[in-house]
Design a protein around this motif. Structure first.
Motif, PDB file in Angstrom:
ATOM      1  N   LEU A 211       0.838  -1.205   0.000  1.00  0.00           N
ATOM      2  CA  LEU A 211       0.000   0.000   0.000  1.00  0.00           C
ATOM      3  C   LEU A 211       0.871   1.253   0.000  1.00  0.00           C
ATOM      4  O   LEU A 211       0.586   2.217  -0.711  1.00  0.00           O
ATOM      5  N   ASN A 212       1.954   1.234   0.769  1.00  0.00           N
ATOM      6  CA  ASN A 212       2.851   2.393   0.805  1.00  0.00           C
ATOM      7  C   ASN A 212       3.475   2.652  -0.557  1.00  0.00           C
ATOM      8  O   ASN A 212       3.691   3.808  -0.945  1.00  0.00           O
ATOM      9  N   SER A 213       3.738   1.581  -1.313  1.00  0.00           N
ATOM     10  CA  SER A 213       4.347   1.752  -2.633  1.00  0.00           C
ATOM     11  C   SER A 213       3.393   2.420  -3.626  1.00  0.00           C
ATOM     12  O   SER A 213       3.831   2.951  -4.656  1.00  0.00           O
ATOM     13  N   LEU A 214       2.104   2.400  -3.328  1.00  0.00           N
ATOM     14  CA  LEU A 214       1.116   2.999  -4.223  1.00  0.00           C
ATOM     15  C   LEU A 214       0.860   4.476  -3.927  1.00  0.00           C
ATOM     16  O   LEU A 214       0.260   5.176  -4.742  1.00  0.00           O
ATOM     17  N   VAL A 215       1.303   4.934  -2.765  1.00  0.00           N
ATOM     18  CA  VAL A 215       1.104   6.333  -2.403  1.00  0.00           C
ATOM     19  C   VAL A 215       1.838   7.220  -3.394  1.00  0.00           C
ATOM     20  O   VAL A 215       3.009   6.995  -3.708  1.00  0.00           O
ATOM     21  N   GLY A 216       1.156   8.204  -3.924  1.00  0.00           N
ATOM     22  CA  GLY A 216       1.763   9.136  -4.867  1.00  0.00           C
ATOM     23  C   GLY A 216       1.724   8.684  -6.312  1.00  0.00           C
ATOM     24  O   GLY A 216       2.212   9.403  -7.194  1.00  0.00           O
ATOM     25  N   THR A 217       1.139   7.520  -6.586  1.00  0.00           N
ATOM     26  CA  THR A 217       1.087   7.015  -7.968  1.00  0.00           C
ATOM     27  C   THR A 217      -0.189   7.446  -8.700  1.00  0.00           C
ATOM     28  O   THR A 217      -0.312   7.217  -9.899  1.00  0.00           O
ATOM     29  N   GLY A 218      -1.136   8.007  -7.962  1.00  0.00           N
ATOM     30  CA  GLY A 218      -2.422   8.349  -8.561  1.00  0.00           C
ATOM     31  C   GLY A 218      -3.466   7.271  -8.372  1.00  0.00           C
ATOM     32  O   GLY A 218      -4.635   7.459  -8.728  1.00  0.00           O
ATOM     33  N   ALA A 219      -3.068   6.146  -7.808  1.00  0.00           N
ATOM     34  CA  ALA A 219      -4.030   5.070  -7.553  1.00  0.00           C
ATOM     35  C   ALA A 219      -5.020   5.516  -6.478  1.00  0.00           C
ATOM     36  O   ALA A 219      -4.630   6.082  -5.459  1.00  0.00           O
TER      37      ALA A 219
ATOM     38  N   PHE B 107      -9.356  -2.249  -1.795  1.00  0.00           N
ATOM     39  CA  PHE B 107      -9.224  -1.259  -0.738  1.00  0.00           C
ATOM     40  C   PHE B 107      -9.161   0.136  -1.343  1.00  0.00           C
ATOM     41  O   PHE B 107      -8.164   0.493  -1.977  1.00  0.00           O
ATOM     42  N   GLY B 108     -10.201   0.952  -1.148  1.00  0.00           N
ATOM     43  CA  GLY B 108     -10.127   2.344  -1.560  1.00  0.00           C
ATOM     44  C   GLY B 108      -9.059   3.070  -0.752  1.00  0.00           C
ATOM     45  O   GLY B 108      -8.784   2.709   0.402  1.00  0.00           O
ATOM     46  N   ALA B 109      -8.448   4.089  -1.348  1.00  0.00           N
ATOM     47  CA  ALA B 109      -7.320   4.778  -0.712  1.00  0.00           C
ATOM     48  C   ALA B 109      -7.684   5.403   0.634  1.00  0.00           C
ATOM     49  O   ALA B 109      -6.809   5.576   1.491  1.00  0.00           O
ATOM     50  N   ASP B 110      -8.946   5.737   0.831  1.00  0.00           N
ATOM     51  CA  ASP B 110      -9.358   6.297   2.123  1.00  0.00           C
ATOM     52  C   ASP B 110      -9.120   5.321   3.268  1.00  0.00           C
ATOM     53  O   ASP B 110      -9.058   5.733   4.437  1.00  0.00           O
ATOM     54  N   HIS B 111      -8.997   4.049   2.955  1.00  0.00           N
ATOM     55  CA  HIS B 111      -8.844   3.017   3.981  1.00  0.00           C
ATOM     56  C   HIS B 111      -7.389   2.606   4.219  1.00  0.00           C
ATOM     57  O   HIS B 111      -7.113   1.848   5.156  1.00  0.00           O
ATOM     58  N   TRP B 112      -6.478   3.062   3.364  1.00  0.00           N
ATOM     59  CA  TRP B 112      -5.117   2.527   3.427  1.00  0.00           C
ATOM     60  C   TRP B 112      -4.438   2.750   4.769  1.00  0.00           C
ATOM     61  O   TRP B 112      -3.787   1.843   5.291  1.00  0.00           O
ATOM     62  N   ASP B 113      -4.560   3.942   5.343  1.00  0.00           N
ATOM     63  CA  ASP B 113      -3.896   4.218   6.619  1.00  0.00           C
ATOM     64  C   ASP B 113      -4.431   3.310   7.722  1.00  0.00           C
ATOM     65  O   ASP B 113      -3.662   2.780   8.534  1.00  0.00           O
ATOM     66  N   GLY B 114      -5.744   3.134   7.749  1.00  0.00           N
ATOM     67  CA  GLY B 114      -6.344   2.287   8.769  1.00  0.00           C
ATOM     68  C   GLY B 114      -5.933   0.837   8.618  1.00  0.00           C
ATOM     69  O   GLY B 114      -5.678   0.141   9.612  1.00  0.00           O
ATOM     70  N   ILE B 115      -5.861   0.374   7.370  1.00  0.00           N
ATOM     71  CA  ILE B 115      -5.447  -1.010   7.114  1.00  0.00           C
ATOM     72  C   ILE B 115      -3.990  -1.206   7.527  1.00  0.00           C
ATOM     73  O   ILE B 115      -3.639  -2.184   8.200  1.00  0.00           O
TER      74      ILE B 115
END
Length: 200
Positions: A93-101, A147-155
């Motif tokens: 999930l961290n690798s996807l941050v900043g990619t526009g996903a 997993f929508g991006a709004d959930h990534w931190d919680g996951i």
């Protein structure tokens, strides 16, 4: 309302495990009908509609890089892969941050019975970064999971050991959309050599 005709959902393939019950043979390197498991799963994500695919590697990552043909995939190393699937999910999930996903569609490398049709069906459930969806089999939640991006931190905060996102999904069951895939996929795991022989 969907944000675009081509959802900004990235495929996230968890393929870091060491295959302890397979004599230390990483599941990514298992082969079936001339194709490595990691190649098969990456193809399922691409053919299912994920334009970007990130693959989390761990055990013998260098060998996977050398032997597997994974065109246009982003390979991400998890140095803490021995800590379990939760660590790989966090790294991915961290690798996807900043990619526009705006969402990640997570698939496990050891479930060869799940292919492009199930991926495509789950991908169609994407509505926004708030989306939370999972494939189901006769009403039982399984993989893949979106997993929508709004959930990534919680996951990431709750993913420990081999639990992955299980605790988070339980806590957010009211928000979770189940997408029946039992008619297009089979969610069995390959954990032992007898499981692998059963593929034939």
């Amino acid at each position: 309302m969907t944000e675009s005709l081509s959802p900004p959902v990235s495929g996230l393939l968890l393929a870091a495990g060491g295959g302890r019950r397979l004599g230390g043979c990483p599941k990514a390197l298992l082969e079936h009908r001339g194709e490595l498991f990691v190649e098969r799963a990456a193809r399922a994500l691409r053919e299912g509609g994920c334009t970007r695919v990130h693959i989390v590697l761990g055990a013998t990552a260098d060998v996977v890089r050398e032997q597997a043909t994974l065109p246009d995939c982003v390979l991400v190393d998890n140095p803490d892969w021995r800590d379990g699937m939760g660590s790989s999910l966090r790294v991915g999930l961290n690798s996807l941050v900043g990619t526009g996903a705006r969402a990640a569609l997570a698939l496990l490398v050891d479930q060869p019975g799940i292919g492009a049709p199930a991926v495509a069906r789950l991908l169609a459930a994407y509505r926004s970064p708030a989306t939370l969806a999972a494939a189901s089999y006769d009403g039982e939640r399984g993989h893949p999971v979106l997993f929508g991006a709004d959930h990534w931190d919680g996951i990431a905060a709750s993913a420990t050991g081999d639990q992955g996102a299980r605790a988070y999904l339980r806590e957010h069951a009211a928000e979770l959309a189940l997408v029946e895939c039992g008619d297009v996929a089979a969610p069995y795991d390959i954990d032992t050599f007898s499981d692998l022989e059963g593929l034939e």
